[in-house]
Design an enzyme around this catalytic site. Structure first.
Site, PDB file in Angstrom:
ATOM      1  N   SER A 119       2.654  15.121   8.906  1.00  0.00           N
ATOM      2  CA  SER A 119       1.395  14.432   8.712  1.00  0.00           C
ATOM      3  C   SER A 119       1.579  13.192   9.773  1.00  0.00           C
ATOM      4  O   SER A 119       0.425  12.458   9.815  1.00  0.00           O
ATOM      5  CB  SER A 119       1.169  14.005   7.424  1.00  0.00           C
ATOM      6  N   LYS A 150      -1.277   7.446   0.065  1.00  0.00           N
ATOM      7  CA  LYS A 150      -1.195   7.034   1.300  1.00  0.00           C
ATOM      8  C   LYS A 150      -2.455   5.882   1.242  1.00  0.00           C
ATOM      9  O   LYS A 150      -1.991   4.645   1.875  1.00  0.00           O
ATOM     10  CB  LYS A 150      -1.337   7.998   2.492  1.00  0.00           C
TER      11      LYS A 150
END
Length: 459
Positions: free
Chosen positions: A335, A378
């Site tokens: 990611s 996140k």
């Protein structure tokens, strides 16, 4: 009567978010006996199914002995830490659990010791785990409920309603002797804890209560009120820096977002160019997937170099070094792709990256941004770190529905499809494309016939 075959629940979440206490609450709410069996470090299938009676010291399995202890045939059975099951030569306990956790089969569960069919279909099973690295067959039998880490506001509420009260009582403080203001509590959460749950927070509050109690007993003061100003006297030196990850816009330093088992983290991606031959070097304990995503990012930038105003001949003279700080912390996963591309382009063009932007997303060789996991954690990390804008993959836009409103309002979340959109937003200046023809390519080659300058040759 037709019995309802209950689903088998699996609560998955970071440590300290209250999975075990939730199991206890379900038992209270359904009026069942509560049994907790920890599976951490269980390596032997006989722990679940029992030993044969021929062995000396043989015992029935944990399932049967716990049912006997509960004294009912329909308790709530909590299998704690199911992801910590071990495996060795004595058999695989995870496979023994397959029978227990299947509502179709568990009405005739056979214990090796008792050798009679035991009906487990009335038992309500609840499992807890920190991560989903479990055998596929076991996952298939469970309904997975994710418990995410708490936001800062949620932690403040939990502490004010439960934790402070509990610690005041545990330390024998009288009413009015110990007050923790909401601002003081917020400062404590920001500077002294970095976790998804509330365990460290509870320990820190206990520490404050002990210090306060000591001062009262030494007759130094009548009552203690803790505010952000006097917090350091009671809690000690601050442990974590709360605020922006970078102080100013820098070339080749990008703020990425990482997911860990204890919640989200801000991750700086640094890159520099050094004299060399066009290789790429990575450091910072990266896993295989991440190393490959660095290679992918580098190839993508090389292939699209003229569009970003980078002369392709530059790659023949320069090496790129990509480093992810906190070298001892292992990192993995794809990611960070968009962050790596941005860092490499920024280094090669010399255009700084905006410091208040964080990004996450996997990149393909064609520059498409693919979806990622752990979005809530996140975004929480970005909000905690004072980031203004977060770039997320377009395909993750649907996940925003599950994200608390205060996070969505505190951040500007921009969904992106392609890396070009990321570069437009993240770099402080726009990039101008250059024309690069075969003639330029030839002109950039070192002239033939002239030997490269080397050290003096020793004869």
């Amino acid at each position: 009567t037709n019995k309802l075959k209950g689903p088998i629940l699996c609560l998955v979440g970071p440590p300290g978010v209250g999975k075990t206490s939730l199991g206890n609450s379900i038992a209270k709410a359904t009026g069942r006996e509560f049994i907790r069996q920890s599976l951490g470090g269980v390596r032997d299938e006989a722990e679940i199914r029992g030993h044969r009676r021929t062995y000396i010291g043989s015992l029935p399995g944990k399932i049967v002995s716990n049912l006997k202890k509960a004294g009912t045939s329909n308790p709530l059975f909590l299998l704690d830490e199911i992801d910590k099951l071990g495996q060795d030569f004595r058999g695989d306990p995870a496979s023994a659990l397959l029978e227990v956790l299947d509502p179709e089969q568990n009405s005739k569960f056979q214990d090796h010791y008792l050798e009679i069919d035991i009906d487990l279909s009335d038992v309500m099973f609840v499992c807890t785990a920190n991560s989903l690295n479990l055998p596929q067959a076991l996952l298939d039998r469970m309904e997975i409920i994710r418990l995410e880490g708490y936001t800062e506001d949620e932690k403040v509420e939990i502490a004010e309603r439960h934790l402070v009260e509990k610690q005041v009582e545990a330390h024998g403080l009288k009413p009015g002797e110990f007050t923790l203001t909401t601002e003081g509590l917020r400062a404590l959460i920001q500077s002294y804890t970095r976790e998804a749950g509330v365990r460290t927070l509870e320990r820190e509050i206990a520490k404050l209560a002990r210090k306060a109690l000591r001062q009262i007993l030494e007759k130094k003061t009548e009552s203690v009120t803790i505010t952000p100003d006097n917090l350091a006297e009671f809690a000690g030196v601050t442990k974590y820096r709360h605020g922006l990850s970078e102080e100013e816009n820098q070339i080749g330093a990008v703020t990425g977002l990482a997911w860990t088992e204890v919640g989200g983290e801000l991750l700086t991606i640094e890159s520099v160019t050094v004299q060399g031959k066009g290789a790429i070097k990575t450091t910072g304990t990266l896993g295989d997937v991440m190393k490959e995503s660095v290679e992918t990012a580098f190839s993508f930038v090389k292939a699209r170099a003229p569009t970003y105003g980078i002369k392709p001949s530059l790659f023949q003279r320069k090496d790129i070094h990509v480093h992810l700080p906190e070298g001892a912390v292992p990192k993995d996963g794809p990611s960070a792709g968009v962050g790596l591309v941005t860092a490499i382009v920024s280094t090669m063009t010399g255009v700084p990256v905006r410091r208040d932007i964080a990004m996450t997303g996997e990149v393909t060789l064609r520059g498409r941004v693919l979806p990622i996991g752990g979005l809530k954690e996140k975004l929480l990390a970005a909000l905690r770190g004072g980031i203004k804008t977060v770039l997320i993959p377009q395909e993750n836009e649907k996940d925003l529905a599950e994200i608390p409103t205060n996070i969505r309002e505190g951040l500007e979340i921009v969904p992106v499809k392609h890396v070009d959109e990321v570069l437009k937003l993240a770099l402080t200046e726009s990039l101008t494309a250059i024309d690069w023809t075969d003639a330029d390519e030839l002109a950039a080659q070192p002239p033939v016939g002239i030997a490269p300058v080397a050290d003096a040759v020793h004869h």
